[in-house]
Scaffold this motif. Structure first.
Motif, mmCIF file in Angstrom:
data_model
loop_
_atom_site.group_PDB
_atom_site.id
_atom_site.type_symbol
_atom_site.label_atom_id
_atom_site.label_comp_id
_atom_site.label_asym_id
_atom_site.label_seq_id
_atom_site.Cartn_x
_atom_site.Cartn_y
_atom_site.Cartn_z
ATOM 1 N N ASN A 1 3.817 23.409 -6.400
ATOM 2 C CA ASN A 1 2.999 23.828 -7.530
ATOM 3 C C ASN A 1 2.997 22.750 -8.607
ATOM 4 N N ARG A 2 1.856 22.112 -8.780
ATOM 5 C CA ARG A 2 1.806 21.001 -9.717
ATOM 6 C C ARG A 2 1.592 21.460 -11.146
ATOM 7 N N PHE A 3 1.039 22.669 -11.312
ATOM 8 C CA PHE A 3 0.662 23.129 -12.640
ATOM 9 C C PHE A 3 1.884 23.385 -13.507
ATOM 10 N N PHE A 4 2.860 24.020 -12.927
ATOM 11 C CA PHE A 4 4.048 24.355 -13.703
ATOM 12 C C PHE A 4 5.128 23.299 -13.603
ATOM 13 N N ASN A 5 5.095 22.603 -12.503
ATOM 14 C CA ASN A 5 6.183 21.674 -12.267
ATOM 15 C C ASN A 5 5.676 20.240 -12.353
ATOM 16 N N LYS A 6 5.962 19.597 -13.471
ATOM 17 C CA LYS A 6 5.446 18.258 -13.672
ATOM 18 C C LYS A 6 6.123 17.228 -12.744
ATOM 19 N N ASN A 7 7.402 17.451 -12.495
ATOM 20 C CA ASN A 7 8.094 16.491 -11.621
ATOM 21 C C ASN A 7 8.039 16.977 -10.182
ATOM 22 N N SER A 8 6.807 17.123 -9.682
ATOM 23 C CA SER A 8 6.708 17.709 -8.351
ATOM 24 C C SER A 8 7.132 16.694 -7.288
ATOM 25 N N LEU A 9 7.311 17.198 -6.086
ATOM 26 C CA LEU A 9 7.729 16.356 -4.973
ATOM 27 C C LEU A 9 6.512 15.675 -4.362
ATOM 28 N N PHE A 10 6.771 14.592 -3.660
ATOM 29 C CA PHE A 10 5.687 13.885 -2.997
ATOM 30 C C PHE A 10 6.008 13.678 -1.531
ATOM 31 N N LEU B 1 0.838 -1.202 0.000
ATOM 32 C CA LEU B 1 0.000 0.000 0.000
ATOM 33 C C LEU B 1 0.875 1.254 0.000
ATOM 34 N N LYS B 2 0.523 2.166 -0.914
ATOM 35 C CA LYS B 2 1.244 3.440 -0.966
ATOM 36 C C LYS B 2 0.243 4.578 -1.029
ATOM 37 N N VAL B 3 0.462 5.609 -0.250
ATOM 38 C CA VAL B 3 -0.328 6.829 -0.366
ATOM 39 C C VAL B 3 0.653 7.990 -0.462
ATOM 40 N N TYR B 4 0.673 8.627 -1.622
ATOM 41 C CA TYR B 4 1.568 9.770 -1.820
ATOM 42 C C TYR B 4 0.737 11.033 -1.969
ATOM 43 N N PHE B 5 1.190 12.103 -1.375
ATOM 44 C CA PHE B 5 0.538 13.396 -1.582
ATOM 45 C C PHE B 5 1.499 14.305 -2.330
ATOM 46 N N PRO B 6 1.049 14.901 -3.435
ATOM 47 C CA PRO B 6 1.931 15.844 -4.131
ATOM 48 C C PRO B 6 2.063 17.138 -3.335
ATOM 49 N N VAL B 7 3.240 17.728 -3.364
ATOM 50 C CA VAL B 7 3.419 19.016 -2.709
ATOM 51 C C VAL B 7 3.962 20.020 -3.713
ATOM 52 N N PRO C 1 9.284 13.971 5.588
ATOM 53 C CA PRO C 1 8.893 12.904 4.665
ATOM 54 C C PRO C 1 8.973 13.323 3.192
ATOM 55 N N ILE C 2 9.203 14.599 2.923
ATOM 56 C CA ILE C 2 9.340 15.029 1.524
ATOM 57 C C ILE C 2 10.703 14.599 0.988
#
Lengths: 333, 332
Positions: free
Chosen positions: A19-28, A11-17, A281-282
């Motif tokens: 700005n996702r709009f401009f940055n496609k490789n965002s952090l999780f 089981l994995k639950v990742y939350f993006p952190v 955790p980031i």
């Protein structure tokens, strides 16, 4: 192994952190990172860990209150992550959750009768209003309240009584599994003991299975059959209660246990004081997430993620110390 | 264990704390409280929410707003009655010879000022050091409480620090002027156990280094066992029992103390026997009742308990407020 009531795999639950709009490789934030466990019918699995270790997120993702990013959750042999909305609603009468804060989890505008009645009518339990009313009365008695409380509002109750209402709502729909997320941490000690006893009593009466999440090891020890220890989204150790307490293997579990103040002032134990804080955790550390704080750190810990090893029958630990491929003599620390 | 020949540092006599109630009346949050703390000693005050333990600590520092309530009784700190001194004099005591750390490190630091400024302010107010010396002293304090890269943290804001770090900063501020008395109101309740262990160890070290007396307010009996020399148990605004830590935890007298100890799951007990909770709930302070306030929840209550509130029966160092011990010369 017999079929488990609940079988969670990777089981994995990742939350993006960010700005996702401009940055496609965002952090999780990897809140839950590759966790597997099983819960047998009738047992209580305790989950301990410090704030931010992902224990609550894990509990909620089992009910899909938070959608898992990947992995499989099998309940009574059925895959929960594939269910449609309607099927999910049916599932939720079988898995219920009790929340931490009894002040926030009850609707202040509804009477106790409506709160419990709503649970019953949503899941189509009881033929008509009169029958439901009787069921509400029974429920209140079963959780140690009186039938006269049915017409009152949540603000008229103390914290302990509210938690009883929250528990009544959970058992109203005859679930087989209850996820209890820090159900006693907001309560005073004298009341906490009442609620813990209520959980034990209901388990017998309703043949329940619990996943009991708490940060307090002594509480978890009291209620659980098996215990899982979480650190930074990972399950670092999993074992039967006696096994875990008599012989904690993971250095984090050892530190956690030694950190708990003993009630006996004469028992001055050797204390392992961990250095520093839980890392973010980031950007978790490389290799084993616990390595910057670990007193047994080896070179390999900074590079390679440890795998889960069955060190003894039924005792799982994710630590290089017990990996025979890495450490030639795993029993020695 | 504190030396019995140590001087009395704080002596509180017959303290009552009243708050204004909504209906125009008054609520007595604390009733007839007596306590003494000797130099270098740790006194723990234990009780559940609403028992008056935090209000007591605020009142000692005179931090209860005048329009909210008032305090009666004597608070003798180094011979001076804090209930009578001027506000100006009180300010020179607060943070200097008597300081306090709060439960919530998130809200007790000012979010818009840098850490360096907040620590420096305490030193500036209570000493005549130059700016450079203040900075040096601040860094020294931060290092003392175990903060890594102290120089850098001086220029950071509270939100950049974790909960444990913030509590260390609070402790550094409280200890900056080497107070004689440190009041710690639930200092580790908001922290995780592994961080709690760090902070408790730090407090014990500082206590040794500076010979500071600590008034520790907590609900956690484990923390009490770890830290305290003497313990006071409060219920419904009153002291119900006081004894040295060993006696209190091993041979508790008051049924409430016994109940509290039985409610805590024991880590060293492997049996699955159920806990023995105290029945019922903590009574509401606004409701005036006759008799012992613990009467309704007490398993050993008899008729007298219902009629009259027991006084504190003092037997040397041990105090118990319970009719069960009325006729006993020595509390066995």
């Amino acid at each position: 192994m017999t079929d488990a009531l609940l079988d969670v795999k990777e089981l994995k639950v990742y939350f993006p952190v960010g700005n996702r709009f401009f940055n496609k490789n965002s952090l999780f934030v990897k809140a839950v990172d590759d966790i597997s466990f099983r819960v047998q019918k009738g047992e209580t699995l305790g989950i301990v860990g410090e704030s931010g270790c992902g224990k609550s997120t894990m509990g909620r993702s089992i009910l899909r209150l938070i959608e898992p990013t990947s992995g499989s959750v099998k309940f009574k042999g059925r895959e929960v992550t594939d269910l449609s909305k309607n099927e999910l609603r049916k599932l939720r009468s079988d898995i219920q959750i009790v929340f931490q804060d009894p002040y926030a989890s009850l609707n202040p505008q509804l009477t106790v009768e409506s709160i419990l009645g709503e649970a019953l009518s949503t899941h189509q339990i009881g033929q008509h209003a009169k029958e439901r009313k009787e069921m509400v009365t029974d429920l209140l008695v079963n959780v140690g309240l009186s039938p006269k409380h049915a017409g009152r509002y949540p603000h008229e109750f103390s914290g302990g009584q509210r938690q009883r209402i929250g528990i009544a709502r959970a058992i109203a729909v005859n679930p087989s599994l209850i996820v209890a997320d820090e159900p006693v941490s907001a309560l005073d000690v004298s009341v906490q003991a009442q609620i813990l006893n209520l959980f034990q009593h209901l388990k017998k009466t309703y043949e329940l299975t619990y996943i009991f999440i708490a940060h307090d090891l002594s509480v978890v020890k009291h209620v659980s059959d098996r215990i899982g220890v979480m650190y930074l989204g990972k399950m670092v150790e999993q074992a039967g209660k006696k096994q875990l307490f008599q012989k904690p293997l993971h250095p984090y579990t050892q530190a956690l246990m030694s950190a708990i103040p003993s009630l006996d002032p004469d028992m001055k134990k050797e204390r392992i004081i961990l250095k520093g804080d839980v890392p973010s955790p980031i950007s978790p550390p490389t290799g084993c997430y616990f390595n910057p704080r670990c007193q047994f750190r080896m070179e390999v810990c900074e590079k390679v993620k440890p795998r889960e090893i069955e060190a003894e029958p039924g005792h799982f630990v994710s630590c290089h110390l017990y990996d025979r491929d890495i450490h030639p003599n795993p029993t020695e620390k | 264990m504190a030396n019995t020949e140590e001087k009395e540092l704080l002596k509180v006599e017959n303290m009552y704390i009243h708050f204004k109630a909504e209906n125009g009346g008054h609520i007595q949050a604390v009733k007839d409280l007596n306590l003494t703390i000797k130099e270098g000693e740790t006194l723990a005050v234990v009780g559940e929410s609403g028992c008056g333990k935090s209000v007591t600590s605020l009142s000692l520092m005179r931090l209860i707003p005048k329009n909210a309530g008032y305090t009666e009784g004597k608070i003798l700190f180094e011979g001076k009655d804090l209930n009578k001194v001027s506000e100006r004099e009180m300010r020179s005591i607060r943070g200097n010879t008597m300081s306090m750390i709060f439960q919530e490190p998130m809200t007790s630091l000012n979010p818009v000022h840098k850490i360096g400024k907040q620590i420096g302010e305490v030193i500036y107010l209570h000493s005549s050091l130059s700016q450079a010396e203040i900075k040096e002293k601040s860094i020294e304090m931060l290092k003392k409480v175990g903060i890594p890269r102290a120089e850098k943290i001086m220029d950071e804001y509270p939100h950049q620090l974790s909960g444990g770090m913030r509590q260390r900063v609070m402790i550094a501020m409280a200890m900056a002027c080497t107070p004689k008395l440190l009041i710690a109101d639930e200092p580790t309740t908001a922290l995780d156990v592994t961080i709690q262990a760090q902070i408790l160890e730090l407090m014990n070290e500082l206590k040794k280094d500076f010979h500071t007396a600590i008034l520790l307010i907590t609900h956690d009996l484990g923390v009490v066992a770890e830290m305290a020399d003497r313990v006071m148990v409060m219920y419904y605004g009153q002291i119900v029992e006081q004894a040295d830590v060993r006696t209190l935890l091993k041979k508790p007298k008051h049924p409430y103390t016994v109940g509290l100890l039985n409610s805590v799951p024991d880590m060293n007990d492997d049996s699955d026997k159920p806990l023995v909770p105290i029945v019922g709930n903590v009574p509401n302070l606004g409701v005036i009742q006759t008799g012992c306030p613990f009467y309704a929840r007490c398993p050993q209550a008899f008729q007298k308990c219902h009629l009259e509130n027991p006084p504190l029966f003092e037997r040397g160092e041990q105090w118990v407020r319970c009719w069960l011990y009325e006729n006993q010369e020595v509390i066995a």
